[in-house]
Write an enzyme that holds these catalytic residues in place. Structure first.
Site, PDB file in Angstrom:
ATOM      1  N   TYR A  51     -88.712  13.038 -27.160  1.00 34.53           N
ATOM      2  CA  TYR A  51     -89.816  12.085 -27.333  1.00 34.53           C
ATOM      3  C   TYR A  51     -89.766  11.370 -28.689  1.00 34.53           C
ATOM      4  O   TYR A  51     -90.800  10.923 -29.191  1.00 34.53           O
ATOM      5  CB  TYR A  51     -91.155  12.798 -27.158  1.00 34.53           C
ATOM      6  CG  TYR A  51     -91.551  13.016 -25.705  1.00 34.53           C
ATOM      7  CD1 TYR A  51     -91.601  11.949 -24.810  1.00 34.53           C
ATOM      8  CD2 TYR A  51     -91.898  14.276 -25.217  1.00 34.53           C
ATOM      9  CE1 TYR A  51     -91.975  12.123 -23.478  1.00 34.53           C
ATOM     10  CE2 TYR A  51     -92.269  14.468 -23.887  1.00 34.53           C
ATOM     11  CZ  TYR A  51     -92.306  13.383 -23.031  1.00 34.53           C
ATOM     12  OH  TYR A  51     -92.681  13.562 -21.711  1.00 34.53           O
ATOM     13  N   ASN A 114     -99.627  14.017 -16.746  1.00 35.31           N
ATOM     14  CA  ASN A 114     -99.231  13.063 -15.705  1.00 35.31           C
ATOM     15  C   ASN A 114     -97.958  13.467 -14.963  1.00 35.31           C
ATOM     16  O   ASN A 114     -97.301  12.641 -14.328  1.00 35.31           O
ATOM     17  CB  ASN A 114     -99.162  11.639 -16.274  1.00 35.31           C
ATOM     18  CG  ASN A 114     -98.136  11.508 -17.383  1.00 35.31           C
ATOM     19  OD1 ASN A 114     -97.394  12.446 -17.667  1.00 35.31           O
ATOM     20  ND2 ASN A 114     -98.072  10.330 -17.992  1.00 35.31           N
ATOM     21  N   HIS A 117     -91.724  12.798 -15.991  1.00 39.46           N
ATOM     22  CA  HIS A 117     -91.075  11.863 -16.917  1.00 39.46           C
ATOM     23  C   HIS A 117     -89.950  11.159 -16.177  1.00 39.46           C
ATOM     24  O   HIS A 117     -89.242  11.774 -15.388  1.00 39.46           O
ATOM     25  CB  HIS A 117     -90.482  12.598 -18.121  1.00 39.46           C
ATOM     26  CG  HIS A 117     -89.576  11.729 -18.951  1.00 39.46           C
ATOM     27  ND1 HIS A 117     -90.067  10.852 -19.896  1.00 39.46           N
ATOM     28  CD2 HIS A 117     -88.235  11.549 -18.926  1.00 39.46           C
ATOM     29  CE1 HIS A 117     -89.044  10.192 -20.440  1.00 39.46           C
ATOM     30  NE2 HIS A 117     -87.920  10.594 -19.868  1.00 39.46           N
ATOM     31  N   GLU A 128     -81.287  10.482 -23.111  1.00 36.33           N
ATOM     32  CA  GLU A 128     -82.092  11.616 -22.661  1.00 36.33           C
ATOM     33  C   GLU A 128     -81.286  12.596 -21.801  1.00 36.33           C
ATOM     34  O   GLU A 128     -81.471  13.812 -21.895  1.00 36.33           O
ATOM     35  CB  GLU A 128     -83.304  11.108 -21.872  1.00 36.33           C
ATOM     36  CG  GLU A 128     -84.288  10.318 -22.731  1.00 36.33           C
ATOM     37  CD  GLU A 128     -85.359   9.590 -21.916  1.00 36.33           C
ATOM     38  OE1 GLU A 128     -86.194   8.910 -22.527  1.00 36.33           O
ATOM     39  OE2 GLU A 128     -85.345   9.699 -20.659  1.00 36.33           O
TER      40      GLU A 128
HETATM   41  P1  IDP Z   1     -94.133   7.218 -19.645  1.00 31.49           P
HETATM   42  O1  IDP Z   1     -94.077   8.725 -19.441  1.00 31.49           O
HETATM   43  O2  IDP Z   1     -94.845   6.533 -18.522  1.00 31.49           O
HETATM   44  O3  IDP Z   1     -92.776   6.623 -19.942  1.00 31.49           O
HETATM   45  P2  IDP Z   1     -94.712   6.879 -22.474  1.00 31.49           P
HETATM   46  O4  IDP Z   1     -95.459   5.728 -23.044  1.00 31.49           O
HETATM   47  O5  IDP Z   1     -93.235   6.953 -22.711  1.00 31.49           O
HETATM   48  O6  IDP Z   1     -95.051   6.960 -20.924  1.00 31.49           O
HETATM   49  O7  IDP Z   1     -95.375   8.192 -23.068  1.00 31.49           O
HETATM   50  C1  IDP Z   1     -94.750   9.465 -22.905  1.00 31.49           C
HETATM   51  C2  IDP Z   1     -95.796  10.467 -22.488  1.00 31.49           C
HETATM   52  O8  IDP Z   1     -96.711  10.649 -23.553  1.00 31.49           O
HETATM   53  C3  IDP Z   1     -96.648  10.020 -21.312  1.00 31.49           C
HETATM   54  O9  IDP Z   1     -96.068  10.326 -20.055  1.00 31.49           O
HETATM   55  C4  IDP Z   1     -97.930  10.775 -21.535  1.00 31.49           C
HETATM   56  O10 IDP Z   1     -97.854  12.098 -21.009  1.00 31.49           O
HETATM   57  C5  IDP Z   1     -98.021  10.853 -23.050  1.00 31.49           C
HETATM   58  N1  IDP Z   1     -98.893   9.790 -23.569  1.00 31.49           N
HETATM   59  C6  IDP Z   1     -98.600   8.481 -23.662  1.00 31.49           C
HETATM   60  N2  IDP Z   1     -99.611   7.775 -24.190  1.00 31.49           N
HETATM   61  C7  IDP Z   1    -100.582   8.702 -24.442  1.00 31.49           C
HETATM   62  C8  IDP Z   1    -101.891   8.602 -25.003  1.00 31.49           C
HETATM   63  O11 IDP Z   1    -102.386   7.527 -25.363  1.00 31.49           O
HETATM   64  N3  IDP Z   1    -102.588   9.788 -25.086  1.00 31.49           N
HETATM   65  C9  IDP Z   1    -102.085  10.997 -24.694  1.00 31.49           C
HETATM   66  N4  IDP Z   1    -100.852  11.119 -24.164  1.00 31.49           N
HETATM   67  C10 IDP Z   1    -100.109   9.985 -24.046  1.00 31.49           C
HETATM   68 MG    MG Z   2     -91.540   6.909 -21.581  1.00 33.61          MG
END
Ligand code: IDP
Ligand code: MG
Length: 151
Positions: A51, A114, A117, A128
């Site tokens: 990350y 969520n 990944h 990755e």
């Molecule tokens: P993605 O998983 O859809 O690519 P990213 O922006 O790469 O999203 O963010 C990585 C992970 O970080 C997300 O899947 C989510 O679990 C977490 N995340 C992203 N933005 C937030 C936030 O604003 N609050 C809390 N967790 C976040």
């Molecule tokens: Mg991402």
């Protein structure tokens, strides 16, 4: 034909909720080909490397704590334009805006839990995949791949 490879993670919440099968089935049903798969628990160093792009953001330490909190399942998946296709299957980052029918739209409630990944570009996928797999851990399933694409 643009055959790509991407990294998918069933995050610890997915493993804990018994959703590994449901999640992996969605990629398989689309015709994408699993070429490597393993269950493991990340340590902090690998989690921060994975990350790295989010280092410094307010949710970074929470994200690292969560992704290291339990076992996850890592998959390498191949297919034509598979990076974008998998992102579509996964749905928007925030489950509240993820489309129904997507993994997050069907199965998740909050951005911090969520479930999945998926690499977001060729560069990310390449970087990755190396964090999770050695080169000799990928199998060749060329025949299966071509059956879906040409069939
Ligand atoms: P993605 O998983 O859809 O690519 P990213 O922006 O790469 O999203 O963010 C990585 C992970 O970080 C997300 O899947 C989510 O679990 C977490 N995340 C992203 N933005 C937030 C936030 O604003 N609050 C809390 N967790 C976040
Ligand atoms: Mg991402």
């Amino acid at each position: 034909m643009t055959i790509e490879r991407t990294l998918i993670l069933c995050k610890p919440d997915a493993v804990s909720r018994g959703l590994i099968g449901d999640i992996t089935a969605r990629f398989e049903r689309r015709g994408y080909i699993i070429v490597a798969m393993k269950m493991l628990q990340l340590d902090g160093d690998r989690a921060r490397a994975h990350y790295a792009e989010h280092d410094g953001k307010p949710f970074f330490s929470e994200l690292v704590d969560f992704i290291t909190s339990g076992p996850l399942v890592a998959l390498a998946i191949e297919g034509e334009n598979v990076i974008e296709g998998c992102r579509q299957i996964i749905g928007a980052t925030n489950p509240l805006t993820a489309a129904p029918g997507s993994i997050r739209g069907d199965l998740a409630q909050t951005i911090g839990r969520n479930l999945v990944h998926g690499s977001d570009s060729k560069g990310s996928a390449e970087r990755e995949l190396k964090i999770f797999f050695d080169a000799n851990e990928f199998v060749s399933r060329r025949h299966d791949l071509e059956r879906w694409i040409k069939g």
